[in-house]
Design a protein around this motif. Structure first.
Motif, PDB file in Angstrom:
ATOM      1  N   THR A 276       0.856  -1.191   0.000  1.00 54.52           N
ATOM      2  CA  THR A 276       0.000   0.000   0.000  1.00 54.52           C
ATOM      3  C   THR A 276       0.887   1.236   0.000  1.00 54.52           C
ATOM      4  OG1 THR A 276      -1.690  -1.181   1.253  1.00 54.52           O
ATOM      5  CG2 THR A 276      -1.855   1.215   1.193  1.00 54.52           C
TER       6      THR A 276
ATOM      7  N   ARG B 104      -2.165  -1.493  -3.796  1.00 55.81           N
ATOM      8  CA  ARG B 104      -3.250  -0.541  -3.538  1.00 55.81           C
ATOM      9  C   ARG B 104      -2.683   0.848  -3.390  1.00 55.81           C
ATOM     10  NH1 ARG B 104      -5.299  -0.788   1.216  1.00 55.81           N
ATOM     11  NH2 ARG B 104      -7.284   0.130   0.667  1.00 55.81           N
TER      12      ARG B 104
ATOM     13  N   PRO C 242      -8.193   0.062  -5.633  1.00 61.25           N
ATOM     14  CA  PRO C 242      -8.234  -1.205  -4.901  1.00 61.25           C
ATOM     15  C   PRO C 242      -7.266  -2.222  -5.484  1.00 61.25           C
ATOM     16  CG  PRO C 242      -9.995  -1.161  -6.497  1.00 61.25           C
ATOM     17  CD  PRO C 242      -9.269   0.160  -6.624  1.00 61.25           C
ATOM     18  N   GLY C 243      -7.225  -3.409  -4.857  1.00 55.74           N
ATOM     19  CA  GLY C 243      -6.507  -4.514  -5.447  1.00 55.74           C
ATOM     20  C   GLY C 243      -7.181  -4.932  -6.741  1.00 55.74           C
TER      21      GLY C 243
END
Length: 415
Positions: free
Chosen positions: A132, A157, A172-173
Motif C-alpha cells: 500500500t 493498492r 483497490p486490489g
C-alpha cells in the motif's frame, strides 16, 4: 512541471494541457475538498535484474533524505517512504509476497517472474514494490531527479492516487498500477506524443495476453483520446504523464492504472477475455454434440462431458507481472523511435486502436452547432478534423470540461 526554455509558446501550452488532464485509474474518487487523512509511512521493497544493478540502485537511492511519498499539508509534515533491500530485512526478500502468502511490505507482485520476462535495456530493470502506498505517481514525481533511470514502482493498492481536476483516487486490489521514470533526449514538440505511445503499448500488450488465451482472437480494447483505455462504453484504464527538463534530458514520469481483475465499478481485462471465450466454447460444445450423436450414445456422452469440462474452464487470469513486462518491453523501443523519428511511424497503428476514426463531433460556437468529422491527429498532437466543406481544423479542448469532446474549440489549418 518545468519545461525546456526552448519550447515555443504553443508547445508549452500543449504540454501543460496534457499534464493537467491525465487520469490514472479506476475506483471511487473523492474531490479535492474531501477530508484528508494521514496514512502510515509506506514501505517499498527494492529489486533489480542483476546484483550489479541492485548495488548501484541501493547506492543511488540511499543518498540524501528518505524519498518523499506524500507532501504535507497545513499542520502535517511530509510523509516519507522507507526502502527495504534484499538481505537488509527479511520482509524484503524478492520471493516474499507470493500468491497465497501474506502481502507484507513488498505486496503480492512477483519481481522474479516480472524480471525474467522483461526484455529491456533500462526500463523496469530496477523495481519498487509495495503493498500500500499513497500514490506511485507522487513518489516518483517528487523524487525523479534521485531515481535510477528506468525505475518502475508497482503497488497493490493506492490510498491517494492522482486524478484529473485534483481528484484523489483510492485504487483497490486487482489493478495493475505502476509509475515509471524514463530520461529521454527528445525534441520538445514530440513530447506530447509520449502519452499516445504509452497508450498504444498498453493496448498492444493487453491484446497479446488476450490472444494467448483466445487462440488468436482479440478483445475490444480501444484508446479514447487523449489518455484513456475503454472497452465499449466502459473505462478500463488511464495514463498520466508528467515531464521536467534537466541536464539536457526530459525526465518523463509515466503512470498507468489498468483494471486487470477488479470487475467493479466498470470492467476489467479478465472479464473481457472470459466473455470472448464463452461464445467459442458454446460453438465447440454444439459441434461436439452433433458429432457425438452419430457415435454410440455411451461413448459420445462420456467424450462430450470430458470435452465440455475442459472447454468450460475459464481462461487463465492475466498476471500483472507478465503484462507489465510486455508493456515495458514494447514501450522502451517505441519511445526511442519516437525521439528519433517522431510519431509518423506509429500513427496508423495508433488510429487502428482508437475510438475516433470518422467520429462526428458537434462544436458549439456562438450558439451554433458546427458538425466536423475527426480524421486523425494534427502535427501538434491535437485532433485533426474536417468540416462539410472540406476545411481542416485542429481541435483543442477548452480546459474547462470534464469531457474533452464537449469542450472542443477549433483552429483552422492552412490548406
Amino acid at each position: 512541471m518545468r519545461l525546456a526554455p526552448t519550447l515555443t509558446r504553443g508547445g508549452r501550452a500543449l504540454i501543460i494541457h496534457h499534464t493537467r488532464h491525465h487520469r490514472v485509474c479506476m475506483a471511487s474518487a473523492a474531490g479535492p475538498e474531501a477530508a484528508q487523512h494521514t496514512p502510515p509511512p509506506p514501505k517499498a521493497c527494492v529489486h533489480a535484474a542483476s546484483p550489479a544493478e541492485l548495488a548501484a540502485a541501493q547506492q543511488q537511492l540511499q543518498q540524501g533524505e528518505p524519498l518523499v511519498a506524500q507532501r504535507g499539508t497545513a499542520g502535517q509534515p511530509d510523509l516519507h517512504c522507507t526502502l527495504l533491500f534484499p538481505g537488509a530485512d527479511g520482509s524484503a526478500s524478492p520471493q516474499h509476497g507470493a500468491a497465497g502468502s501474506g502481502a507484507g511490505a513488498c505486496g503480492t507482485f512477483r519481481p522474479d517472474e516480472f524480471l525474467s520476462a522483461l526484455q529491456t535495456r533500462v526500463l523496469g530493470r530496477v523495481l519498487l514494490t509495495a503493498d500500500t502506498t499513497p500514490s506511485t505517481q507522487v513518489l516518483v514525481q517528487e523524487n525523479v531527479a534521485r531515481l535510477p533511470d528506468g525505475l518502475v514502482f508497482v503497488a497493490d493498492r493506492q490510498l491517494g492516487g492522482k486524478g484529473r481536476g485534483g481528484n484523489r483516487w483510492e485504487s483497490p486490489g486487482g489493478c495493475l498500477m505502476f509509475t515509471a521514470v524514463k530520461r529521454l533526449a527528445i525534441p520538445g514538440q514530440r513530447l506530447p506524443f509520449v502519452q499516445y505511445i504509452v497508450s498504444l503499448a498498453v493496448a498492444q500488450a493487453v491484446q497479446t495476453e488476450a490472444a494467448a488465451r483466445l487462440q488468436g482472437k482479440s478483445i475490444d480494447v480501444r484508446i479514447k483520446w487523449p489518455n484513456d483505455l475503454y472497452a465499449g462504453p466502459l473505462k478500463l484504464g488511464g495514463i498520466l504523464c508528467h515531464s521536467s527538463y534537466r541536464d539536457q534530458l526530459f525526465h518523463i514520469v509515466i503512470g498507468v492504472g489498468l483494471n486487470l481483475s477488479n470487475r467493479q465499478p466498470t470492467t476489467c481485462v479478465d472479464a473481457l477475455i472470459e466473455a470472448a471465450a464463452a461464445p467459442a466454447a458454446d460453438a465447440a460444445d454444439a459441434a461436439g454434440g452433433s458429432a457425438g450423436a452419430a457415435a454410440s450414445v455411451q461413448q459420445a456422452d462420456s467424450t462430450q462431458q470430458q470435452q465440455q469440462q475442459g472447454r468450460r474452464q475459464p481462461p487463465e487470469p492475466v498476471r500483472r507481472e507478465q503484462l507489465l513486462a510486455g508493456i515495458l518491453s514494447r514501450l522502451e523501443p517505441m519511445l526511442e523511435q519516437l525521439a528519433s523519428e517522431g510519431f509518423a511511424p506509429f500513427e496508423a497503428e495508433y488510429c487502428r486502436h482508437w475510438l475516433h476514426s470518422d467520429q462526428q463531433v458537434l462544436l458549439e460556437e456562438g450558439g451554433r452547432h458546427i458538425p466536423v468529422t475527426i480524421r486523425g491527429l494534427s502535427p501538434n498532437g491535437y485532433l485533426l478534423a474536417a468540416d462539410e466543406a472540406g476545411e481542416r481544423y485542429e481541435l483543442h479542448p477548452d480546459g474547462n470540461s470534464l469531457d474533452f469532446f464537449k469542450g472542443l474549440v477549433r483552429k483552422k489549418l492552412p490548406a
